[in-house]
Scaffold this motif. Structure first.
Motif, PDB file in Angstrom:
ATOM      1  N   ILE A  48       0.836  -1.205   0.000  1.00 35.03           N
ATOM      2  CA  ILE A  48       0.000   0.000   0.000  1.00 35.03           C
ATOM      3  C   ILE A  48       0.871   1.256   0.000  1.00 35.03           C
ATOM      4  O   ILE A  48       0.655   2.200  -0.779  1.00 35.03           O
ATOM      5  CB  ILE A  48      -0.953   0.004   1.215  1.00 35.03           C
ATOM      6  N   ASN A  51       2.629   1.791  -3.333  1.00 35.99           N
ATOM      7  CA  ASN A  51       1.711   2.314  -4.351  1.00 35.99           C
ATOM      8  C   ASN A  51       1.393   3.779  -4.115  1.00 35.99           C
ATOM      9  O   ASN A  51       1.324   4.574  -5.061  1.00 35.99           O
ATOM     10  CB  ASN A  51       0.425   1.485  -4.370  1.00 35.99           C
ATOM     11  N   LYS A 157      -4.126   0.637  -2.564  1.00 31.60           N
ATOM     12  CA  LYS A 157      -4.166  -0.707  -3.151  1.00 31.60           C
ATOM     13  C   LYS A 157      -3.151  -1.618  -2.464  1.00 31.60           C
ATOM     14  O   LYS A 157      -1.972  -1.279  -2.360  1.00 31.60           O
ATOM     15  CB  LYS A 157      -3.872  -0.628  -4.648  1.00 31.60           C
ATOM     16  N   GLU A 159      -2.128  -4.481  -3.626  1.00 27.94           N
ATOM     17  CA  GLU A 159      -1.395  -5.308  -4.578  1.00 27.94           C
ATOM     18  C   GLU A 159       0.048  -4.817  -4.709  1.00 27.94           C
ATOM     19  O   GLU A 159       0.342  -3.643  -4.491  1.00 27.94           O
ATOM     20  CB  GLU A 159      -2.059  -5.281  -5.958  1.00 27.94           C
TER      21      GLU A 159
END
Length: 281
Positions: A48, A51, A157, A159
């Motif tokens: 996180i 990003n 996010k 990912e």
């Protein structure tokens, strides 16, 4: 004894954290005072933050300064920058004045992280730092400040940022100052130096196991608590405990309360503890 070198699948911080998060999940990786972080939370939160930093302009290869005392946020920032392909520049918290200004300027960093304990020293030289454009503040208070709050990086996010990172890409630049009269010099170290160092120390030299709790009061701007602490703990699936700077009056109580099986130290720590025991008799 395990394999002497890491497998080919683990050559960067990204692959190490991802591999260990899958294996150990909610097992505790990191503790600081009454706070803790699991392997899975480490993986998710560093994704996180990576990003968010990328969205806010930090790119692979950028240098980012961490002028912080020990905290969970320190390692979250460190690993998030590693996943982003940025270069971490840990700043020695003993640096002040001209030395601090020189080191930060030498990094050519545009982003810096500071906290409540380093804020005063940073603000003394802040006007000299013409390249710095973004400042993040790690704080337990909600007082107004001219800095961006660290907590703003924690919502995004989960990912992986999807950046291609090679084992020989620079992970960190460590500034060393052998003598007070010398100007600090930066030493560039790649991802694999940290992976290999943590692996060898954990698996071959000291035989860390998942049942171990590794404790240190050493500052995270040094390489020893990162390689023998943060990295070696990840490799072993153990638990890493960090605390505030060494205080001989508190040390053994801290070791006991955390149920530490291993502690990391440098220099005169043992002689100070020995003398402290003598004086208490």
């Amino acid at each position: 004894m395990s394999e002497r070198t890491p497998p080919a699948s683990i050559r960067t911080i990204q692959t190490l954290i991802e591999t260990k998060a899958k294996k150990h999940g909610e097992r505790t990786y990191l503790r600081y005072k009454d706070r803790q972080l699991s392997y899975e939370a480490l993986h998710r939160k560093t994704n996180i933050i990576a990003n968010q930093l990328m969205t806010r302009g930090v790119e692979p290869g950028d240098h980012v300064c961490l002028f912080l005392y020990n905290s969970i946020e320190y390692l979250l920032s460190y690993f998030a920058l590693a996943k982003l392909g940025a270069t971490v520049v840990p700043i020695d918290t003993r640096f002040t004045g001209e030395t601090l200004s020189y080191v930060i300027s030498e990094t050519e960093a545009e982003t810096v992280f500071i906290d409540e304990k380093t804020r005063a020293d940073y603000e003394e030289i802040r006007d000299d730092l013409t390249i710095i454009t973004t400042e993040y503040f790690v704080s337990t208070n909600e007082d107004e400040s001219p800095y961006r709050p660290f907590d703003a990086l924690l919502d995004g996010k989960p990912e992986a940022p999807g950046v291609e990172i090679a084992e020989d890409d620079t992970l960190a630049i460590i500034f060393v100052q052998p003598y007070p009269s010398d100007k600090p010099k930066g030493v560039m170290l790649p991802h694999y130096a940290y992976i290999h160092g943590g692996w060898v120390m954990s698996q071959n030299h000291f035989d860390y196991s998942p049942e171990d709790t590794i404790f240190t009061t050493l500052p995270l701007h040094g390489i020893l608590p990162i390689q023998l602490g943060a990295m070696a703990t990840l490799v072993a699936g153990a638990e890493f405990v960090i605390e505030d700077p060494f205080d001989p009056d508190l040390f053994w109580n801290q070791v006991d309360s955390y149920q530490a099986t291993i502690f990391l130290y440098l220099g005169r720590t043992l002689s100070v503890l020995y003398n402290e025991a003598d004086n208490s008799e």
